[in-house]
Design a protein around this motif. Structure first.
Motif, PDB file in Angstrom:
ATOM      1  N   UNK B  45      -0.514   1.166  -6.814  1.00  0.00           N
ATOM      2  CA  UNK B  45      -0.857  -0.140  -6.246  1.00  0.00           C
ATOM      3  C   UNK B  45       0.372  -0.844  -5.680  1.00  0.00           C
ATOM      4  N   UNK B  46       1.455  -0.817  -6.436  1.00  0.00           N
ATOM      5  CA  UNK B  46       2.654  -1.497  -5.951  1.00  0.00           C
ATOM      6  C   UNK B  46       3.148  -0.828  -4.665  1.00  0.00           C
ATOM      7  N   UNK B  49       0.917  -2.017  -1.938  1.00  0.00           N
ATOM      8  CA  UNK B  49       1.268  -3.396  -1.567  1.00  0.00           C
ATOM      9  C   UNK B  49       2.521  -3.402  -0.682  1.00  0.00           C
ATOM     10  N   UNK B  50       3.471  -2.514  -1.006  1.00  0.00           N
ATOM     11  CA  UNK B  50       4.704  -2.440  -0.211  1.00  0.00           C
ATOM     12  C   UNK B  50       4.378  -2.050   1.224  1.00  0.00           C
ATOM     13  N   UNK B  51       3.516  -1.043   1.353  1.00  0.00           N
ATOM     14  CA  UNK B  51       3.143  -0.564   2.689  1.00  0.00           C
ATOM     15  C   UNK B  51       2.429  -1.679   3.465  1.00  0.00           C
ATOM     16  N   UNK B  52       1.517  -2.359   2.793  1.00  0.00           N
ATOM     17  CA  UNK B  52       0.781  -3.448   3.454  1.00  0.00           C
ATOM     18  C   UNK B  52       1.743  -4.549   3.883  1.00  0.00           C
ATOM     19  N   UNK B  53       2.703  -4.869   2.997  1.00  0.00           N
ATOM     20  CA  UNK B  53       3.686  -5.904   3.315  1.00  0.00           C
ATOM     21  C   UNK B  53       4.531  -5.491   4.508  1.00  0.00           C
ATOM     22  N   UNK B 125      -4.584   5.548   5.230  1.00  0.00           N
ATOM     23  CA  UNK B 125      -4.591   6.821   4.509  1.00  0.00           C
ATOM     24  C   UNK B 125      -4.438   6.586   2.999  1.00  0.00           C
ATOM     25  N   UNK B 126      -3.493   5.725   2.646  1.00  0.00           N
ATOM     26  CA  UNK B 126      -3.255   5.426   1.220  1.00  0.00           C
ATOM     27  C   UNK B 126      -4.476   4.759   0.595  1.00  0.00           C
ATOM     28  N   UNK B 127      -5.073   3.849   1.331  1.00  0.00           N
ATOM     29  CA  UNK B 127      -6.257   3.148   0.830  1.00  0.00           C
ATOM     30  C   UNK B 127      -7.392   4.143   0.574  1.00  0.00           C
ATOM     31  N   UNK B 128      -7.583   5.067   1.518  1.00  0.00           N
ATOM     32  CA  UNK B 128      -8.656   6.054   1.396  1.00  0.00           C
ATOM     33  C   UNK B 128      -8.428   6.985   0.205  1.00  0.00           C
ATOM     34  N   UNK B 133      -9.776   8.811  -5.318  1.00  0.00           N
ATOM     35  CA  UNK B 133      -9.399   9.085  -6.710  1.00  0.00           C
ATOM     36  C   UNK B 133     -10.217   8.235  -7.656  1.00  0.00           C
ATOM     37  N   UNK B 134     -10.389   6.982  -7.281  1.00  0.00           N
ATOM     38  CA  UNK B 134     -11.188   6.070  -8.112  1.00  0.00           C
ATOM     39  C   UNK B 134     -12.615   6.573  -8.241  1.00  0.00           C
ATOM     40  N   UNK B 135     -13.180   7.004  -7.111  1.00  0.00           N
ATOM     41  CA  UNK B 135     -14.554   7.532  -7.107  1.00  0.00           C
ATOM     42  C   UNK B 135     -14.666   8.777  -7.955  1.00  0.00           C
ATOM     43  N   UNK B 136     -13.648   9.656  -7.846  1.00  0.00           N
ATOM     44  CA  UNK B 136     -13.652  10.892  -8.642  1.00  0.00           C
ATOM     45  C   UNK B 136     -13.662  10.593 -10.137  1.00  0.00           C
TER      46      UNK B 136
END
Lengths: 188, 142
Positions: B45-46, B49-53, B125-128, B133-136
């Motif tokens: 997540x961090x 967040x870095x990529x989004x920032x 890509x990171x979001x997907x 992984x969450x879905x799995x």
């Protein structure tokens, strides 16, 4: 051999040393398994749920706040995972079949103090399994995981005094059950 | 409750000797395989967040560069009127200097846009992968 604290291992894993997580797994797997098995009452399902709980804990490590111990935080995940599983399987009804009230009503036999010393580990756990869910979990967390009443209260979202009362009742019920079981065994 | 202490002494002793049940031999390996083969890092997540920032910063920088270097077009669109400034003493060398600066600006603009688009794709890509992984994990649980 140097024994690292849970916090040191967590910090190492968070720095990218994922392999260090195996130390935490080895440290807690058996105790946590004993806990999940009391709730789920099936070895294979308990292991599966515990594996998922370990994976869940791994991905939530960055959320672990240092204001509680790792064990308390981890057991909370394990307990909630096991409870969710039981609820999803609707096995809760079976676990509730042996109501605690049944045992608390039984009279306590003071003269039978020495009778139950012959119980082995498996038999003792089987007797603990006969306690209703919150009671058996509290007994396991207290005696196997050596957690304090405060830590148990935090895991189960109960007050410390409530945990104390439940533990006391559980011990009383356990003693009664052990004595009566031993008597049954002696008469056969 | 204190009166009951001797009553439970023996029981406490017995329960205190309780040993935990054993998990299967490959338990640790199974968990570690699940953990290590997963694409999501611990601090996913961090990182996200870095990529989004960075992406947001890239967008802001690009827009700022664009506005700064293209005053005529942007200002026109915003309804500003260009005021012609007479530079009677302007020499040819001064004009070439301005043109050179403009070329640098164009280069910066191109880099800014490329970086923004790349950041956008990386973030997506990171979001997907995070979502997968969450879905799995959810499907494994159910």
């Amino acid at each position: 051999m140097i024994k690292f604290s849970d916090i040191e291992i967590v910090e190492s894993v968070l720095k990218g040393n994922k392999q260090d997580y195996s130390i935490l797994i080895n440290r807690y797997k058996d105790k946590a398994f004993t806990l999940t098995n009391r709730i789920i009452k099936n070895n294979m399902d308990s292991e599966e749920v515990l594996q998922d709980a370990f994976v869940k804990a791994f991905f939530a490590l960055n959320k672990f706040k240092r204001n509680s111990t790792f064990s308390t935080w981890f057991y909370k995940i394990v307990y909630n995972s096991a409870i969710s599983y039981v609820r999803s399987k609707k096995a809760q009804e079976d676990a509730q079949t042996n109501s605690f009230e049944d045992y608390s009503e039984l009279t306590f036999n003071e003269s039978a103090d020495d009778i139950y010393k012959s119980f082995n580990n498996v038999e003792l756990l089987a007797v603990i399994d006969r306690l209703p869910l919150p009671n058996s979990v509290i007994v396991i967390l207290h005696y196997i995981d050596n957690l304090s009443l405060g830590e148990i209260a935090e895991i189960l979202n109960l007050s410390t005094s409530n945990v104390k009362v439940i533990l006391h009742r559980s011990r009383k019920a356990l003693k009664t059950m052990l004595v009566s079981q031993e008597k049954k065994g002696a008469t056969i | 409750m204190n009166n009951n202490k001797p009553e439970f002494e023996k029981l406490n002793y017995i329960l205190g000797k309780l040993a935990p049940e054993k998990t299967s031999d490959n338990f640790t390996n199974n968990v570690m395989n699940k953990v290590l083969t997963s694409k999501a890092p611990v601090a996913d997540k961090s990182f996200l967040y870095t990529i989004v920032a960075l992406f947001s910063l890239g967008i802001v920088a690009t827009v700022a560069v664009y506005i700064y270097l293209s005053p005529s077009s942007i200002m026109d669109k915003l309804g500003f009127v260009n005021i012609g400034i007479e530079l009677p003493e302007l020499k040819l060398n001064d004009l070439s200097g301005l043109l050179h600066f403009s070329k640098i600006g164009e280069g910066l603009k191109a880099i800014g846009w490329t970086a923004s688009i790349l950041s956008l794709f990386t973030a997506y890509y990171l979001y997907e992968s995070h979502k997968t992984i969450k879905d799995n994990l959810k499907s494994k649980k159910s």
